[in-house]
Design a protein around this motif. Structure first.
Motif, PDB file in Angstrom:
ATOM      1  N   GLU A 175       0.839  -1.212   0.000  1.00 12.84           N
ATOM      2  CA  GLU A 175       0.000   0.000   0.000  1.00 12.84           C
ATOM      3  C   GLU A 175       0.868   1.255   0.000  1.00 12.84           C
ATOM      4  OE1 GLU A 175      -2.479  -0.520   3.435  1.00 12.84           O
ATOM      5  OE2 GLU A 175      -3.693  -2.082   2.491  1.00 12.84           O
ATOM      6  N   ARG A 176       1.942   1.234   0.814  1.00  9.47           N
ATOM      7  CA  ARG A 176       2.842   2.405   0.850  1.00  9.47           C
ATOM      8  C   ARG A 176       3.539   2.588  -0.500  1.00  9.47           C
ATOM      9  NH1 ARG A 176       3.663   2.506   6.569  1.00  9.47           N
ATOM     10  NH2 ARG A 176       1.592   3.157   7.230  1.00  9.47           N
ATOM     11  N   GLY A 177       3.898   1.457  -1.094  1.00  5.38           N
ATOM     12  CA  GLY A 177       4.534   1.527  -2.420  1.00  5.38           C
ATOM     13  C   GLY A 177       3.596   2.139  -3.438  1.00  5.38           C
ATOM     14  N   GLN A 178       2.324   1.761  -3.374  1.00  2.00           N
ATOM     15  CA  GLN A 178       1.313   2.326  -4.281  1.00  2.00           C
ATOM     16  C   GLN A 178       1.156   3.824  -4.018  1.00  2.00           C
ATOM     17  OE1 GLN A 178      -0.045   0.674  -6.809  1.00  2.00           O
ATOM     18  NE2 GLN A 178      -1.146   2.511  -7.431  1.00  2.00           N
ATOM     19  N   GLU A 179       1.102   4.208  -2.734  1.00  2.00           N
ATOM     20  CA  GLU A 179       0.982   5.627  -2.379  1.00  2.00           C
ATOM     21  C   GLU A 179       2.189   6.411  -2.901  1.00  2.00           C
ATOM     22  OE1 GLU A 179       0.515   5.816   1.869  1.00  2.00           O
ATOM     23  OE2 GLU A 179      -1.398   4.740   1.830  1.00  2.00           O
ATOM     24  N   LEU A 180       3.381   5.813  -2.737  1.00  3.13           N
ATOM     25  CA  LEU A 180       4.605   6.475  -3.218  1.00  3.13           C
ATOM     26  C   LEU A 180       4.560   6.641  -4.728  1.00  3.13           C
ATOM     27  CD1 LEU A 180       7.420   7.589  -2.595  1.00  3.13           C
ATOM     28  CD2 LEU A 180       8.306   5.254  -2.796  1.00  3.13           C
ATOM     29  N   LYS A 181       4.125   5.618  -5.427  1.00  5.46           N
ATOM     30  CA  LYS A 181       4.029   5.686  -6.889  1.00  5.46           C
ATOM     31  C   LYS A 181       3.062   6.795  -7.301  1.00  5.46           C
ATOM     32  CE  LYS A 181       2.635   2.788 -10.797  1.00  5.46           C
ATOM     33  NZ  LYS A 181       1.987   1.544 -11.203  1.00  5.46           N
ATOM     34  N   GLU A 182       1.890   6.841  -6.615  1.00  2.00           N
ATOM     35  CA  GLU A 182       0.901   7.878  -6.934  1.00  2.00           C
ATOM     36  C   GLU A 182       1.457   9.275  -6.633  1.00  2.00           C
ATOM     37  OE1 GLU A 182      -2.565   6.739  -4.693  1.00  2.00           O
ATOM     38  OE2 GLU A 182      -2.929   4.971  -5.947  1.00  2.00           O
ATOM     39  N   ALA A 183       2.202   9.389  -5.537  1.00  3.25           N
ATOM     40  CA  ALA A 183       2.786  10.682  -5.188  1.00  3.25           C
ATOM     41  C   ALA A 183       3.817  11.102  -6.239  1.00  3.25           C
ATOM     42  CB  ALA A 183       3.433  10.610  -3.804  1.00  3.25           C
ATOM     43  N   LYS A 184       4.629  10.148  -6.716  1.00  2.83           N
ATOM     44  CA  LYS A 184       5.621  10.471  -7.746  1.00  2.83           C
ATOM     45  C   LYS A 184       4.927  10.913  -9.029  1.00  2.83           C
ATOM     46  CE  LYS A 184       9.518   7.537  -6.386  1.00  2.83           C
ATOM     47  NZ  LYS A 184      10.328   6.364  -6.751  1.00  2.83           N
TER      48      LYS A 184
END
Length: 103
Positions: free
Chosen positions: A84-93
């Motif tokens: 989930e954090r990885g997905q959030e990081l991807k969306e933030a990038k």
């Protein structure tokens, strides 16, 4: 009469001897029976101890299995959080990239 007395005495002595042999045999049987009972008692006690040890080992194995399942569940939950954090990081990038392009 003396001969009959002799024969009678011999028969009495033979009967006494047979009686003593029977008593001795009975005592020997009684000793063997006692020894067998003691051996049976020891075997039953050893079997009880073995059963207790087996039950204890089984209980420890079940506890370890539960610990392992709990630990595995924790790892799966952590992996889900990381995903989930990885997905959030991807969306933030991606949002950062869009914002940068828009400028």
């Amino acid at each position: 009469a003396a001969e009959e007395q002799k024969q009678s005495q011999a028969m009495v002595e033979e009967a006494q001897r047979k009686h003593q042999e029977a008593v001795a045999s009975g005592e020997a049987i009684q000793r063997e029976l006692e020894e067998a009972r003691e051996a049976l008692g020891r075997a039953a006690e050893e079997q009880k101890q073995s059963q207790a040890m087996a039950e204890e080992a089984l209980q420890k194995a079940r506890m370890l299995e539960m610990d392992q399942m709990s630990s595995q569940q924790e790892h799966e939950e952590q992996a889900q959080v990381f995903e989930e954090r990885g997905q959030e990081l991807k969306e933030a990038k991606e949002a950062l990239a869009r914002a940068t392009e828009e400028q």
